[in-house]
Scaffold this motif. Structure first.
Motif, PDB file in Angstrom:
ATOM      1  N   ILE A   1      38.229  28.448  36.972  1.00 38.10           N
ATOM      2  CA  ILE A   1      38.430  29.551  37.910  1.00 38.10           C
ATOM      3  C   ILE A   1      38.120  30.895  37.254  1.00 38.10           C
ATOM      4  N   ILE A   2      38.531  31.056  35.997  1.00 40.69           N
ATOM      5  CA  ILE A   2      38.224  32.302  35.283  1.00 40.69           C
ATOM      6  C   ILE A   2      36.723  32.471  35.131  1.00 40.69           C
ATOM      7  N   HIS A   3      36.035  31.354  34.840  1.00 40.51           N
ATOM      8  CA  HIS A   3      34.580  31.410  34.709  1.00 40.51           C
ATOM      9  C   HIS A   3      33.928  31.824  36.031  1.00 40.51           C
ATOM     10  N   ARG A   4      34.417  31.302  37.130  1.00 46.96           N
ATOM     11  CA  ARG A   4      33.846  31.655  38.432  1.00 46.96           C
ATOM     12  C   ARG A   4      34.095  33.124  38.770  1.00 46.96           C
ATOM     13  N   LEU A   5      35.272  33.616  38.436  1.00 48.36           N
ATOM     14  CA  LEU A   5      35.552  35.032  38.674  1.00 48.36           C
ATOM     15  C   LEU A   5      34.631  35.920  37.849  1.00 48.36           C
ATOM     16  N   ASP A   6      34.476  35.567  36.583  1.00 46.17           N
ATOM     17  CA  ASP A   6      33.650  36.382  35.688  1.00 46.17           C
ATOM     18  C   ASP A   6      32.174  36.273  36.028  1.00 46.17           C
ATOM     19  N   ALA A   7      31.747  35.119  36.545  1.00 43.22           N
ATOM     20  CA  ALA A   7      30.338  34.909  36.860  1.00 43.22           C
ATOM     21  C   ALA A   7      29.931  35.575  38.172  1.00 43.22           C
ATOM     22  N   SER A   8      30.900  35.919  39.002  1.00 46.05           N
ATOM     23  CA  SER A   8      30.563  36.561  40.274  1.00 46.05           C
ATOM     24  C   SER A   8      30.118  37.997  40.022  1.00 46.05           C
ATOM     25  N   ARG A   9      29.464  38.583  41.008  1.00 49.60           N
ATOM     26  CA  ARG A   9      29.006  39.961  40.862  1.00 49.60           C
ATOM     27  C   ARG A   9      30.118  40.973  41.130  1.00 49.60           C
ATOM     28  N   TYR A  10      31.280  40.476  41.502  1.00 51.96           N
ATOM     29  CA  TYR A  10      32.365  41.374  41.863  1.00 51.96           C
ATOM     30  C   TYR A  10      33.294  41.698  40.700  1.00 51.96           C
ATOM     31  N   PHE A  11      33.379  40.798  39.699  1.00 50.36           N
ATOM     32  CA  PHE A  11      34.385  40.967  38.650  1.00 50.36           C
ATOM     33  C   PHE A  11      33.787  40.854  37.256  1.00 50.36           C
ATOM     34  N   ASN A  12      34.430  41.571  36.338  1.00 47.10           N
ATOM     35  CA  ASN A  12      34.214  41.401  34.903  1.00 47.10           C
ATOM     36  C   ASN A  12      35.584  41.159  34.268  1.00 47.10           C
ATOM     37  N   VAL A  13      35.753  40.020  33.625  1.00 46.14           N
ATOM     38  CA  VAL A  13      37.021  39.746  32.944  1.00 46.14           C
ATOM     39  C   VAL A  13      37.036  40.580  31.678  1.00 46.14           C
ATOM     40  N   ALA A  14      37.734  41.708  31.742  1.00 46.81           N
ATOM     41  CA  ALA A  14      37.709  42.678  30.648  1.00 46.81           C
ATOM     42  C   ALA A  14      38.822  42.466  29.636  1.00 46.81           C
ATOM     43  N   ARG A  15      39.895  41.775  30.030  1.00 46.90           N
ATOM     44  CA  ARG A  15      41.033  41.658  29.123  1.00 46.90           C
ATOM     45  C   ARG A  15      41.804  40.372  29.395  1.00 46.90           C
ATOM     46  N   TYR A  16      42.242  39.734  28.321  1.00 48.51           N
ATOM     47  CA  TYR A  16      43.126  38.567  28.416  1.00 48.51           C
ATOM     48  C   TYR A  16      44.508  38.998  27.928  1.00 48.51           C
ATOM     49  N   LEU A  17      45.498  38.845  28.785  1.00 51.76           N
ATOM     50  CA  LEU A  17      46.859  39.260  28.472  1.00 51.76           C
ATOM     51  C   LEU A  17      47.626  38.103  27.840  1.00 51.76           C
ATOM     52  N   HIS A  18      48.659  38.444  27.085  1.00 49.98           N
ATOM     53  CA  HIS A  18      49.449  37.436  26.378  1.00 49.98           C
ATOM     54  C   HIS A  18      50.824  37.208  26.999  1.00 49.98           C
ATOM     55  N   SER A  19      51.328  38.199  27.740  1.00 50.02           N
ATOM     56  CA  SER A  19      52.646  38.045  28.357  1.00 50.02           C
ATOM     57  C   SER A  19      52.750  38.983  29.553  1.00 50.02           C
ATOM     58  N   GLN A  20      53.850  38.844  30.301  1.00 48.60           N
ATOM     59  CA  GLN A  20      54.083  39.691  31.466  1.00 48.60           C
ATOM     60  C   GLN A  20      54.232  41.156  31.076  1.00 48.60           C
ATOM     61  N   VAL A  21      54.680  41.404  29.861  1.00 53.27           N
ATOM     62  CA  VAL A  21      54.888  42.788  29.409  1.00 53.27           C
ATOM     63  C   VAL A  21      53.572  43.569  29.365  1.00 53.27           C
ATOM     64  N   ASP A  22      52.470  42.871  29.129  1.00 54.69           N
ATOM     65  CA  ASP A  22      51.176  43.540  28.993  1.00 54.69           C
ATOM     66  C   ASP A  22      50.585  43.979  30.323  1.00 54.69           C
ATOM     67  N   ILE A  23      51.144  43.519  31.435  1.00 57.27           N
ATOM     68  CA  ILE A  23      50.535  43.800  32.739  1.00 57.27           C
ATOM     69  C   ILE A  23      50.560  45.287  33.059  1.00 57.27           C
ATOM     70  N   GLU A  24      51.732  45.909  32.936  1.00 61.43           N
ATOM     71  CA  GLU A  24      51.850  47.321  33.276  1.00 61.43           C
ATOM     72  C   GLU A  24      50.977  48.189  32.376  1.00 61.43           C
ATOM     73  N   ALA A  25      50.915  47.847  31.097  1.00 60.85           N
ATOM     74  CA  ALA A  25      50.072  48.603  30.160  1.00 60.85           C
ATOM     75  C   ALA A  25      48.602  48.499  30.544  1.00 60.85           C
ATOM     76  N   ALA A  26      48.189  47.330  31.043  1.00 61.29           N
ATOM     77  CA  ALA A  26      46.799  47.153  31.465  1.00 61.29           C
ATOM     78  C   ALA A  26      46.471  48.051  32.648  1.00 61.29           C
TER      79      ALA A  26
END
Length: 368
Positions: free
Chosen positions: A63-88
Protein backbone atom coordinates in the motif's frame (compact mmCIF):
# COMPACT_ATOMS: atom_id res chain seq x y z
CA UNK A 1 9.16 66.27 16.23
CA UNK A 2 6.44 68.94 16.26
CA UNK A 3 6.87 69.48 12.52
CA UNK A 4 6.71 65.74 11.92
CA UNK A 5 3.44 65.44 13.87
CA UNK A 6 2.01 68.34 11.88
CA UNK A 7 2.74 66.50 8.63
CA UNK A 8 1.17 63.32 10.00
CA UNK A 9 -1.88 65.34 11.04
CA UNK A 10 -2.06 66.86 7.56
CA UNK A 11 -2.09 63.39 6.01
CA UNK A 12 -4.90 62.28 8.31
CA UNK A 13 -6.87 65.37 7.20
CA UNK A 14 -6.40 64.29 3.57
CA UNK A 15 -7.72 60.83 4.37
CA UNK A 16 -10.75 61.93 6.37
CA UNK A 17 -11.65 64.61 3.83
CA UNK A 18 -12.06 62.01 1.08
CA UNK A 19 -14.96 60.19 2.71
CA UNK A 20 -15.69 57.89 -0.21
CA UNK A 21 -12.17 56.47 -0.19
CA UNK A 22 -12.26 56.22 3.59
CA UNK A 23 -15.53 54.31 3.42
CA UNK A 24 -14.03 51.89 0.91
CA UNK A 25 -10.93 51.38 3.06
CA UNK A 26 -12.98 50.58 6.16
CA UNK A 27 -15.81 48.56 4.59
CA UNK A 28 -13.89 46.61 1.95
CA UNK A 29 -12.27 44.18 4.43
CA UNK A 30 -15.65 43.43 6.03
CA UNK A 31 -17.36 42.87 2.67
CA UNK A 32 -14.51 40.75 1.37
CA UNK A 33 -14.43 38.54 4.46
CA UNK A 34 -18.19 37.97 4.42
CA UNK A 35 -18.64 37.50 0.66
CA UNK A 36 -15.38 35.70 -0.09
CA UNK A 37 -16.91 32.46 1.13
CA UNK A 38 -15.85 30.29 -1.74
CA UNK A 39 -12.68 28.47 -2.62
CA UNK A 40 -11.70 27.13 -6.00
CA UNK A 41 -10.48 23.56 -5.94
CA UNK A 42 -7.93 22.12 -8.29
CA UNK A 43 -6.13 18.85 -8.77
CA UNK A 44 -3.40 18.41 -6.18
CA UNK A 45 -0.27 16.51 -7.13
CA UNK A 46 2.97 15.51 -5.42
CA UNK A 47 1.75 16.13 -1.89
CA UNK A 48 4.26 15.14 0.79
CA UNK A 49 2.91 12.55 3.21
CA UNK A 50 4.26 10.71 6.24
CA UNK A 51 3.76 7.05 7.14
CA UNK A 52 3.56 5.41 10.57
CA UNK A 53 3.79 1.67 9.90
CA UNK A 54 3.42 -0.27 13.14
CA UNK A 55 3.06 -3.57 11.26
CA UNK A 56 5.81 -3.51 8.63
CA UNK A 57 4.51 -6.46 6.64
CA UNK A 58 3.97 -7.28 2.98
CA UNK A 59 0.50 -5.72 2.83
CA UNK A 60 1.52 -2.39 4.33
CA UNK A 61 4.60 -2.25 2.11
CA UNK A 62 2.42 -2.76 -0.98
CA UNK A 63 0.00 0.00 0.00
CA UNK A 64 2.86 2.40 0.79
CA UNK A 65 4.40 1.58 -2.59
CA UNK A 66 1.12 2.33 -4.36
CA UNK A 67 0.75 5.64 -2.55
CA UNK A 68 4.30 6.67 -3.38
CA UNK A 69 4.02 5.50 -6.99
CA UNK A 70 0.90 7.56 -7.66
CA UNK A 71 1.19 11.07 -9.05
CA UNK A 72 -0.61 12.46 -6.04
CA UNK A 73 1.78 11.57 -3.20
CA UNK A 74 5.43 11.52 -2.23
CA UNK A 75 6.26 9.52 0.89
CA UNK A 76 8.55 12.10 2.45
CA UNK A 77 8.88 10.76 5.99
CA UNK A 78 8.58 7.53 7.95
CA UNK A 79 7.48 8.07 11.54
CA UNK A 80 8.48 5.89 14.49
CA UNK A 81 5.71 6.62 17.00
CA UNK A 82 2.52 8.60 17.58
CA UNK A 83 4.57 11.37 19.19
CA UNK A 84 6.16 12.21 15.83
CA UNK A 85 2.83 12.97 14.14
CA UNK A 86 2.32 16.48 15.50
CA UNK A 87 5.95 17.42 14.82
CA UNK A 88 5.54 16.28 11.21
CA UNK A 89 2.49 18.51 10.71
CA UNK A 90 4.19 21.48 12.34
CA UNK A 91 6.83 21.52 9.62
CA UNK A 92 4.11 22.75 7.26
CA UNK A 93 5.20 20.35 4.51
CA UNK A 94 3.24 17.20 5.41
CA UNK A 95 -0.32 17.12 4.06
CA UNK A 96 -1.29 13.64 5.24
CA UNK A 97 -0.16 11.00 7.73
CA UNK A 98 -1.04 7.35 6.99
CA UNK A 99 -1.13 5.08 10.07
CA UNK A 100 -1.18 1.27 9.81
CA UNK A 101 -2.30 -0.63 12.90
CA UNK A 102 -0.13 -3.33 14.43
CA UNK A 103 -0.46 -6.82 12.85
CA UNK A 104 -2.19 -5.33 9.82
CA UNK A 105 -1.74 -8.27 7.45
CA UNK A 106 -2.44 -10.82 10.19
CA UNK A 107 -5.75 -9.13 11.03
CA UNK A 108 -6.61 -8.94 7.35
CA UNK A 109 -6.00 -12.67 6.82
CA UNK A 110 -7.65 -14.00 9.99
CA UNK A 111 -10.52 -11.57 10.59
CA UNK A 112 -10.85 -10.17 7.05
CA UNK A 113 -10.76 -6.73 8.61
CA UNK A 114 -7.96 -4.16 9.05
CA UNK A 115 -7.84 -0.44 9.64
CA UNK A 116 -5.83 2.40 8.18
CA UNK A 117 -6.00 5.83 9.80
CA UNK A 118 -5.60 8.94 7.65
CA UNK A 119 -4.70 12.18 9.43
CA UNK A 120 -4.95 15.29 7.29
CA UNK A 121 -3.90 18.91 7.86
CA UNK A 122 -7.30 20.62 7.59
CA UNK A 123 -6.10 24.20 7.86
CA UNK A 124 -6.78 24.05 4.13
CA UNK A 125 -10.03 22.03 4.07
CA UNK A 126 -10.23 21.68 0.29
CA UNK A 127 -6.74 20.26 0.10
CA UNK A 128 -7.38 17.98 3.09
CA UNK A 129 -10.56 16.58 1.55
CA UNK A 130 -8.87 16.07 -1.80
CA UNK A 131 -5.78 14.25 -0.51
CA UNK A 132 -7.83 11.97 1.78
CA UNK A 133 -10.07 11.10 -1.18
CA UNK A 134 -7.00 10.26 -3.26
CA UNK A 135 -5.57 8.04 -0.52
CA UNK A 136 -8.91 6.33 0.10
CA UNK A 137 -9.25 5.58 -3.61
CA UNK A 138 -5.77 4.03 -3.78
CA UNK A 139 -6.48 1.87 -0.72
CA UNK A 140 -9.80 0.82 -2.18
CA UNK A 141 -8.09 -0.23 -5.42
CA UNK A 142 -5.73 -2.42 -3.40
CA UNK A 143 -8.69 -3.99 -1.62
CA UNK A 144 -10.42 -4.69 -4.94
CA UNK A 145 -7.29 -6.41 -6.22
CA UNK A 146 -7.32 -8.68 -3.17
CA UNK A 147 -10.98 -9.49 -3.66
CA UNK A 148 -10.48 -10.57 -7.27
CA UNK A 149 -7.73 -13.01 -6.26
CA UNK A 150 -9.51 -14.62 -3.32
CA UNK A 151 -13.10 -15.34 -2.33
CA UNK A 152 -12.50 -14.03 1.20
CA UNK A 153 -14.22 -10.68 1.79
CA UNK A 154 -11.21 -8.69 2.91
CA UNK A 155 -12.13 -5.23 4.21
CA UNK A 156 -9.80 -2.32 4.81
CA UNK A 157 -11.53 0.67 6.41
CA UNK A 158 -9.65 3.99 6.33
CA UNK A 159 -10.43 6.19 9.32
CA UNK A 160 -10.18 9.88 8.45
CA UNK A 161 -9.57 12.68 10.94
CA UNK A 162 -9.22 16.36 10.08
CA UNK A 163 -6.78 18.20 12.33
CA UNK A 164 -7.10 21.92 13.15
CA UNK A 165 -10.36 22.23 11.17
CA UNK A 166 -12.60 19.21 11.78
CA UNK A 167 -15.68 20.94 10.30
CA UNK A 168 -13.81 21.66 7.05
CA UNK A 169 -14.89 25.30 7.04
CA UNK A 170 -13.67 27.24 4.04
CA UNK A 171 -13.28 30.33 6.22
CA UNK A 172 -10.17 28.78 7.76
CA UNK A 173 -8.50 29.25 4.38
CA UNK A 174 -9.93 32.46 2.98
CA UNK A 175 -9.67 34.55 6.18
CA UNK A 176 -5.83 34.50 6.13
CA UNK A 177 -5.88 34.88 2.34
CA UNK A 178 -8.27 37.82 2.26
CA UNK A 179 -6.35 39.46 5.10
CA UNK A 180 -3.15 39.27 3.06
CA UNK A 181 -4.88 40.58 -0.08
CA UNK A 182 -6.61 43.49 1.68
CA UNK A 183 -3.48 44.64 3.48
CA UNK A 184 -1.17 44.44 0.46
CA UNK A 185 -3.60 46.35 -1.76
CA UNK A 186 -4.72 49.05 0.66
CA UNK A 187 -1.34 49.71 2.25
CA UNK A 188 0.61 49.76 -1.00
CA UNK A 189 -2.00 51.51 -3.15
CA UNK A 190 -3.02 54.24 -0.71
CA UNK A 191 0.59 55.03 0.21
CA UNK A 192 1.70 55.28 -3.41
CA UNK A 193 -1.35 57.35 -4.41
CA UNK A 194 -0.87 59.80 -1.53
CA UNK A 195 2.69 60.61 -2.60
CA UNK A 196 1.90 60.73 -6.32
CA UNK A 197 -0.99 63.11 -5.55
CA UNK A 198 1.54 65.63 -4.21
CA UNK A 199 3.36 65.43 -7.54
CA UNK A 200 0.21 65.95 -9.58
CA UNK A 201 -0.94 69.04 -7.69
CA UNK A 202 2.63 70.42 -7.69
CA UNK A 203 2.99 70.56 -3.91
CA UNK A 204 5.88 68.12 -3.75
CA UNK A 205 8.44 70.89 -4.25
CA UNK A 206 6.90 72.92 -1.45
CA UNK A 207 7.03 69.94 0.89
CA UNK A 208 10.61 69.12 -0.03
CA UNK A 209 11.87 72.61 0.82
CA UNK A 210 10.21 72.42 4.23
CA UNK A 211 12.44 71.93 7.31
CA UNK A 212 11.26 68.31 7.55
CA UNK A 213 13.88 65.78 6.48
CA UNK A 214 13.02 63.44 3.56
CA UNK A 215 12.98 60.38 5.82
CA UNK A 216 10.50 61.98 8.21
CA UNK A 217 8.44 63.22 5.27
CA UNK A 218 8.08 59.67 3.96
CA UNK A 219 7.23 58.38 7.44
CA UNK A 220 4.57 61.07 7.82
CA UNK A 221 2.95 59.73 4.65
CA UNK A 222 3.17 56.10 5.72
CA UNK A 223 2.06 56.23 9.37
CA UNK A 224 -1.64 57.11 8.75
CA UNK A 225 -2.07 54.20 6.33
CA UNK A 226 -0.28 51.84 8.67
CA UNK A 227 -2.74 52.91 11.38
CA UNK A 228 -5.74 52.31 9.10
CA UNK A 229 -4.34 48.93 8.08
CA UNK A 230 -4.07 47.89 11.73
CA UNK A 231 -7.72 48.93 12.12
CA UNK A 232 -8.53 46.68 9.15
CA UNK A 233 -6.67 43.77 10.76
CA UNK A 234 -8.65 44.22 13.97
CA UNK A 235 -11.90 44.40 12.02
CA UNK A 236 -11.11 41.25 10.05
CA UNK A 237 -10.23 39.32 13.21
CA UNK A 238 -13.38 40.47 15.01
CA UNK A 239 -15.62 39.51 12.06
CA UNK A 240 -13.78 36.19 11.66
CA UNK A 241 -14.19 35.21 15.31
CA UNK A 242 -17.75 36.46 15.84
CA UNK A 243 -19.47 35.79 12.51
CA UNK A 244 -17.38 33.08 10.86
CA UNK A 245 -16.35 31.27 14.08
CA UNK A 246 -12.70 31.07 13.03
CA UNK A 247 -10.64 30.76 16.24
CA UNK A 248 -7.41 32.52 17.09
CA UNK A 249 -5.50 29.55 18.49
CA UNK A 250 -2.14 31.27 18.66
CA UNK A 251 -0.75 34.32 20.44
CA UNK A 252 -2.75 37.42 19.51
CA UNK A 253 0.18 39.77 20.12
CA UNK A 254 2.39 37.66 17.86
CA UNK A 255 -0.31 37.72 15.17
CA UNK A 256 -0.66 41.52 15.41
CA UNK A 257 3.11 41.93 15.36
CA UNK A 258 3.40 39.84 12.19
CA UNK A 259 0.53 41.85 10.67
CA UNK A 260 2.40 45.08 11.46
CA UNK A 261 5.50 43.68 9.77
CA UNK A 262 3.50 42.77 6.67
CA UNK A 263 1.86 46.21 6.65
CA UNK A 264 5.32 47.76 6.77
CA UNK A 265 6.34 45.57 3.83
CA UNK A 266 3.27 46.67 1.87
CA UNK A 267 3.83 50.35 2.70
CA UNK A 268 7.47 50.14 1.62
CA UNK A 269 6.29 48.54 -1.62
CA UNK A 270 3.86 51.44 -2.08
CA UNK A 271 6.72 53.89 -1.57
CA UNK A 272 8.70 52.13 -4.27
CA UNK A 273 5.72 52.30 -6.65
CA UNK A 274 5.35 56.03 -5.99
CA UNK A 275 8.93 56.61 -7.15
CA UNK A 276 8.35 55.05 -10.57
CA UNK A 277 4.95 56.63 -11.33
CA UNK A 278 3.83 60.19 -11.96
CA UNK A 279 0.03 59.90 -11.88
CA UNK A 280 -2.49 58.58 -9.39
CA UNK A 281 -4.18 56.47 -12.04
CA UNK A 282 -0.92 54.73 -12.93
CA UNK A 283 -0.16 54.08 -9.27
CA UNK A 284 -3.62 52.60 -8.75
CA UNK A 285 -3.33 50.34 -11.80
CA UNK A 286 0.08 49.04 -10.76
CA UNK A 287 -1.11 48.45 -7.21
CA UNK A 288 -4.34 46.72 -8.19
CA UNK A 289 -3.21 44.63 -11.15
CA UNK A 290 0.43 44.23 -10.18
CA UNK A 291 -0.31 43.17 -6.61
CA UNK A 292 -3.81 41.70 -6.55
CA UNK A 293 -3.30 39.14 -9.32
CA UNK A 294 -0.02 37.73 -7.92
CA UNK A 295 -1.66 37.57 -4.48
CA UNK A 296 -4.68 35.67 -5.81
CA UNK A 297 -2.78 33.33 -8.12
CA UNK A 298 0.54 32.84 -6.32
CA UNK A 299 -0.37 33.57 -2.70
CA UNK A 300 -1.28 29.96 -1.96
CA UNK A 301 -4.79 30.40 -0.60
CA UNK A 302 -6.75 29.86 -3.83
CA UNK A 303 -4.49 27.44 -5.69
CA UNK A 304 -1.97 25.00 -4.12
CA UNK A 305 1.51 26.21 -5.01
CA UNK A 306 2.98 22.69 -5.05
CA UNK A 307 0.66 21.79 -7.94
CA UNK A 308 1.96 24.62 -10.12
CA UNK A 309 4.81 24.30 -12.65
CA UNK A 310 8.26 24.77 -11.18
CA UNK A 311 8.80 28.26 -12.69
CA UNK A 312 5.62 29.52 -11.02
CA UNK A 313 6.61 27.89 -7.73
CA UNK A 314 9.90 29.78 -7.85
CA UNK A 315 8.12 33.00 -8.84
CA UNK A 316 5.72 32.70 -5.89
CA UNK A 317 8.65 33.20 -3.50
CA UNK A 318 8.85 36.91 -4.41
CA UNK A 319 5.17 37.48 -3.55
CA UNK A 320 5.04 38.90 0.02
CA UNK A 321 1.46 37.70 0.51
CA UNK A 322 2.54 34.07 0.25
CA UNK A 323 4.72 34.33 3.33
CA UNK A 324 2.14 36.30 5.33
CA UNK A 325 -0.55 33.74 4.43
CA UNK A 326 1.67 30.98 5.83
CA UNK A 327 2.31 33.00 8.99
CA UNK A 328 -1.37 33.77 9.65
CA UNK A 329 -2.42 30.17 9.00
CA UNK A 330 0.27 28.79 11.32
CA UNK A 331 -0.34 31.26 14.15
CA UNK A 332 -4.09 31.78 13.91
CA UNK A 333 -5.26 28.29 12.94
CA UNK A 334 -2.51 25.92 14.10
CA UNK A 335 -1.58 27.92 17.19
CA UNK A 336 2.17 27.76 16.52
CA UNK A 337 4.76 30.06 18.07
CA UNK A 338 7.47 32.29 16.66
CA UNK A 339 10.06 29.50 16.44
CA UNK A 340 7.94 27.83 13.74
CA UNK A 341 7.51 31.00 11.60
CA UNK A 342 10.88 32.70 12.03
CA UNK A 343 11.92 31.91 8.45
CA UNK A 344 8.84 33.53 6.93
CA UNK A 345 9.25 36.50 9.27
CA UNK A 346 12.87 36.93 8.22
CA UNK A 347 11.88 36.83 4.54
CA UNK A 348 9.27 39.58 5.03
CA UNK A 349 11.78 41.64 6.99
CA UNK A 350 14.32 41.26 4.19
CA UNK A 351 11.74 42.27 1.58
CA UNK A 352 10.90 45.37 3.64
CA UNK A 353 14.55 46.44 3.80
CA UNK A 354 14.92 45.83 0.06
CA UNK A 355 11.88 47.94 -0.87
CA UNK A 356 12.87 50.72 1.52
CA UNK A 357 16.44 50.81 0.19
CA UNK A 358 15.17 51.22 -3.37
CA UNK A 359 12.61 53.84 -2.30
CA UNK A 360 15.10 56.00 -0.42
CA UNK A 361 17.73 55.74 -3.15
CA UNK A 362 15.23 56.78 -5.82
CA UNK A 363 13.93 59.55 -3.60
CA UNK A 364 17.44 60.94 -3.05
CA UNK A 365 18.15 60.72 -6.77
CA UNK A 366 15.00 62.72 -7.46
CA UNK A 367 16.09 65.33 -4.94
CA UNK A 368 19.52 65.57 -6.58
Amino acid sequence: MKQFLIFVQKEFYHIFRDRKSLLIIILMPIVQIILFGFALTNEIKDSDIAVLDESKDVATAEIIHRLDASRYFNVARYLHSQVDIEAAFKTGKIRLVVIFQNKFRENLLHTNHAQIQLLADATDPNTATTVTNYATSIIRDYQNDLTTNTPLPYQIEPQVRMLYNPQLKGAYTFVPGVMAMILIIISAMMTSVSIVREKEINTMEVLLVSPLKPLLFILSKAIPYMFLSLVNVSTILIVSVTLLEVPINGNLLLLMGEALLFITTAVSLGLMISNVTSSQQTAQMISLLGLMLPTLLLGGFMFPIESMPKPLQVMSNIVPSKWFFIIVKDVMIKGLGFKMIWKETLILFGMTLFFLAISFSKFKTRLA
